[in-house]
Design an enzyme around this catalytic site. Structure first.
Site, PDB file in Angstrom:
ATOM      1  CE  LYS A   1     -22.939 -20.545 -43.622  1.00  0.00           C
ATOM      2  NZ  LYS A   1     -22.385 -20.891 -44.870  1.00  0.00           N
ATOM      3  CB  ALA A  27     -25.739 -19.546 -62.652  1.00  0.00           C
ATOM      4  N   GLY A  54     -16.291 -19.960 -53.664  1.00  0.00           N
ATOM      5  CA  GLY A  54     -16.559 -19.293 -52.563  1.00  0.00           C
ATOM      6  C   GLY A  54     -17.549 -20.356 -51.600  1.00  0.00           C
ATOM      7  CB  THR A  55     -18.362 -23.907 -52.379  1.00  0.00           C
ATOM      8  OG1 THR A  55     -19.182 -23.616 -53.763  1.00  0.00           O
ATOM      9  CG2 THR A  55     -18.774 -25.035 -51.669  1.00  0.00           C
ATOM     10  N   GLY A  81     -28.454 -20.197 -57.417  1.00  0.00           N
ATOM     11  CA  GLY A  81     -28.635 -19.920 -56.378  1.00  0.00           C
ATOM     12  C   GLY A  81     -28.504 -18.437 -55.772  1.00  0.00           C
ATOM     13  NE  ARG A  82     -29.221 -18.814 -50.104  1.00  0.00           N
ATOM     14  CZ  ARG A  82     -29.982 -19.909 -49.683  1.00  0.00           C
ATOM     15  NH1 ARG A  82     -31.379 -19.856 -49.879  1.00  0.00           N
ATOM     16  NH2 ARG A  82     -29.094 -21.002 -49.535  1.00  0.00           N
ATOM     17  CG  MET A  83     -23.545 -16.391 -52.634  1.00  0.00           C
ATOM     18  SD  MET A  83     -23.602 -14.659 -52.622  1.00  0.00           S
ATOM     19  CE  MET A  83     -21.981 -14.061 -53.622  1.00  0.00           C
ATOM     20  CG  HIS A  97     -24.690 -17.373 -42.060  1.00  0.00           C
ATOM     21  ND1 HIS A  97     -23.775 -17.706 -41.237  1.00  0.00           N
ATOM     22  CD2 HIS A  97     -23.898 -16.884 -43.203  1.00  0.00           C
ATOM     23  CE1 HIS A  97     -22.547 -17.148 -41.524  1.00  0.00           C
ATOM     24  NE2 HIS A  97     -22.824 -16.693 -42.972  1.00  0.00           N
TER      25      HIS A  97
HETATM   26  P1  NAD Z   1     -27.934 -21.623 -52.930  1.00  0.00           P
HETATM   27  O1  NAD Z   1     -27.969 -23.041 -52.258  1.00  0.00           O
HETATM   28  O2  NAD Z   1     -28.678 -20.671 -52.895  1.00  0.00           O
HETATM   29  O3  NAD Z   1     -27.203 -21.875 -54.295  1.00  0.00           O
HETATM   30  C1  NAD Z   1     -26.360 -23.221 -54.828  1.00  0.00           C
HETATM   31  C2  NAD Z   1     -26.647 -23.414 -56.060  1.00  0.00           C
HETATM   32  O4  NAD Z   1     -25.745 -24.508 -56.386  1.00  0.00           O
HETATM   33  C3  NAD Z   1     -28.074 -24.193 -56.010  1.00  0.00           C
HETATM   34  O5  NAD Z   1     -28.852 -23.241 -57.005  1.00  0.00           O
HETATM   35  C4  NAD Z   1     -27.750 -25.492 -56.629  1.00  0.00           C
HETATM   36  O6  NAD Z   1     -28.857 -25.955 -57.348  1.00  0.00           O
HETATM   37  C5  NAD Z   1     -26.803 -25.198 -57.258  1.00  0.00           C
HETATM   38  N1  NAD Z   1     -25.985 -26.560 -57.597  1.00  0.00           N
HETATM   39  C6  NAD Z   1     -25.956 -27.846 -57.140  1.00  0.00           C
HETATM   40  N2  NAD Z   1     -25.329 -28.654 -57.988  1.00  0.00           N
HETATM   41  C7  NAD Z   1     -24.990 -28.093 -59.193  1.00  0.00           C
HETATM   42  C8  NAD Z   1     -24.389 -28.495 -60.237  1.00  0.00           C
HETATM   43  N3  NAD Z   1     -23.968 -29.844 -60.400  1.00  0.00           N
HETATM   44  N4  NAD Z   1     -23.997 -27.685 -61.352  1.00  0.00           N
HETATM   45  C9  NAD Z   1     -24.199 -26.336 -61.125  1.00  0.00           C
HETATM   46  N5  NAD Z   1     -25.255 -25.854 -59.873  1.00  0.00           N
HETATM   47  C10 NAD Z   1     -25.457 -26.810 -59.031  1.00  0.00           C
HETATM   48  O7  NAD Z   1     -26.716 -21.344 -52.004  1.00  0.00           O
HETATM   49  P2  NAD Z   1     -25.607 -20.015 -51.817  1.00  0.00           P
HETATM   50  O8  NAD Z   1     -26.541 -19.210 -50.675  1.00  0.00           O
HETATM   51  O9  NAD Z   1     -25.840 -19.306 -53.084  1.00  0.00           O
HETATM   52  O10 NAD Z   1     -24.391 -20.336 -51.401  1.00  0.00           O
HETATM   53  C11 NAD Z   1     -23.648 -21.121 -51.982  1.00  0.00           C
HETATM   54  C12 NAD Z   1     -22.270 -21.556 -51.322  1.00  0.00           C
HETATM   55  O11 NAD Z   1     -21.443 -20.292 -51.122  1.00  0.00           O
HETATM   56  C13 NAD Z   1     -22.486 -22.293 -49.911  1.00  0.00           C
HETATM   57  O12 NAD Z   1     -21.349 -23.086 -49.601  1.00  0.00           O
HETATM   58  C14 NAD Z   1     -22.275 -20.728 -49.100  1.00  0.00           C
HETATM   59  O13 NAD Z   1     -21.949 -21.119 -47.717  1.00  0.00           O
HETATM   60  C15 NAD Z   1     -21.399 -20.186 -49.660  1.00  0.00           C
HETATM   61  N6  NAD Z   1     -21.282 -18.751 -49.839  1.00  0.00           N
HETATM   62  C16 NAD Z   1     -19.906 -18.229 -49.786  1.00  0.00           C
HETATM   63  C17 NAD Z   1     -19.728 -16.894 -49.656  1.00  0.00           C
HETATM   64  C18 NAD Z   1     -18.484 -16.325 -49.716  1.00  0.00           C
HETATM   65  O14 NAD Z   1     -18.113 -14.957 -49.639  1.00  0.00           O
HETATM   66  N7  NAD Z   1     -17.372 -16.898 -49.938  1.00  0.00           N
HETATM   67  C19 NAD Z   1     -20.927 -16.034 -49.446  1.00  0.00           C
HETATM   68  C20 NAD Z   1     -22.021 -16.490 -49.687  1.00  0.00           C
HETATM   69  C21 NAD Z   1     -22.427 -17.854 -49.764  1.00  0.00           C
END
Ligand code: NAD
Length: 243
Positions: free
Chosen positions: A154, A11, A93-94, A13-15, A150
């Site tokens: 990433k 929650a 979405g990971t 993170g960027r997404m 990206h």
């Molecule tokens: P990010 O690193 O900003 O966010 C991920 C977050 O998950 C971090 O804040 C991290 O601390 C947290 N996290 C780690 N362990 C955790 C746990 N045990 N419990 C709860 N949170 C935990 O990354 P992001 O840019 O937000 O991207 C996240 C994922 O989504 C990546 O795999 C990225 O490739 C993917 N992504 C998918 C889409 C899509 O449309 N499917 C779009 C953008 C990004």
């Protein structure tokens, strides 16, 4: 429509931030759990009506859907944890799942409703279909390559979307090998994907550019609302949008 209770894994993170903003704007959804990694400094602080927590099990007691944008291991652990909780819907979405992790998700989807997509934008869903159509129409001695660009934070390469586009080419009969994927990690780019198809005499380039992370957050929310009430099984964004 009764409000759908949503938990977000990742929650902060960027997404996760983009998704919290979308949920706040959406009248049919309510954020009930904002999950962050254990030990994170924002634990207990306000996430927009709820406090950041790392207790996934407690979150699964109060969510209708868990939306995940964290990491493969965290997502799979949460999927397995769902078996003993009321929440049986996961939207992930990971990206960057290994082959073994992909198999674990397929297994998990025998007991839960699982929507998995490396890209939740409608534009990429349409692009996948265009790529399959182009690949099927072209002679198979044409060359196919995929480029993803990206932001420099990433973790995985090629991106989940690039791999999806590779599968779309294969569905159309154009197989692509690992050397034909290229990835550039640059500045704050949200996501740009191009599929190049070419012969000695001409080329076609199909490109999608994400201009705002909100497009993925909106798509994930659409998937979450669609998934509530669906049978258990593994679905993707093509299923959600009925394309
Ligand atoms: P990010 O690193 O900003 O966010 C991920 C977050 O998950 C971090 O804040 C991290 O601390 C947290 N996290 C780690 N362990 C955790 C746990 N045990 N419990 C709860 N949170 C935990 O990354 P992001 O840019 O937000 O991207 C996240 C994922 O989504 C990546 O795999 C990225 O490739 C993917 N992504 C998918 C889409 C899509 O449309 N499917 C779009 C953008 C990004």
């Amino acid at each position: 429509m009764a409000s759908v209770n949503i938990g977000i894994l990742g929650a902060a993170g960027r997404m996760g931030c983009a998704l919290r903003a979308e949920i706040a704007k959406h009248e049919d959804t309510k954020l009930v759990a904002a999950l962050v990694a254990p030990g994170t400094e924002m634990l207990g602080t306000d996430a927009g009506g709820v406090k950041f927590t790392s207790d996934i099990r407690a979150a699964l007691e109060i969510c209708d859907v868990l939306i995940d944008f964290s990491s493969p291991k965290v997502a799979i652990d949460a999927a397995l944890m769902m078996f003993g909780t009321p929440c049986k819907v996961l939207v992930t979405g990971t990206t960057g799942y290994s082959a073994t992790e992909e198999k674990a998700l397929v297994q998990a989807a025998k007991a839960i409703t699982l929507v998995k997509s490396g890209n939740f934008s409608i534009g990429i869903c349409v692009l996948e279909n265009l790529v399959t159509k182009a690949a099927a129409a072209l002679p198979n001695d044409w060359d196919a390559d995929i480029l993803d660009i990206h932001h420099n934070q990433k973790k995985d390469a090629p991106s989940g979307t690039a791999l999806m586009l590779g599968r779309a080419l294969a569905t159309g009969g154009q197989n692509i090998d690992p050397s034909e994927f290229a990835s550039l990690r640059h500045g704050g780019v949200i996501g740009e994907h191009s599929v190049f198809l070419g012969s000695d005499m001409e080329t076609i380039t199909l490109t999608h550019t994400a201009l705002d992370r909100a497009v993925f957050a909106k798509g994930a929310l659409t998937a979450a609302l669609w998934a509530v009430g669906q049978d258990k099984g593994l679905y993707d964004m093509q299923d959600v949008l009925g394309l």
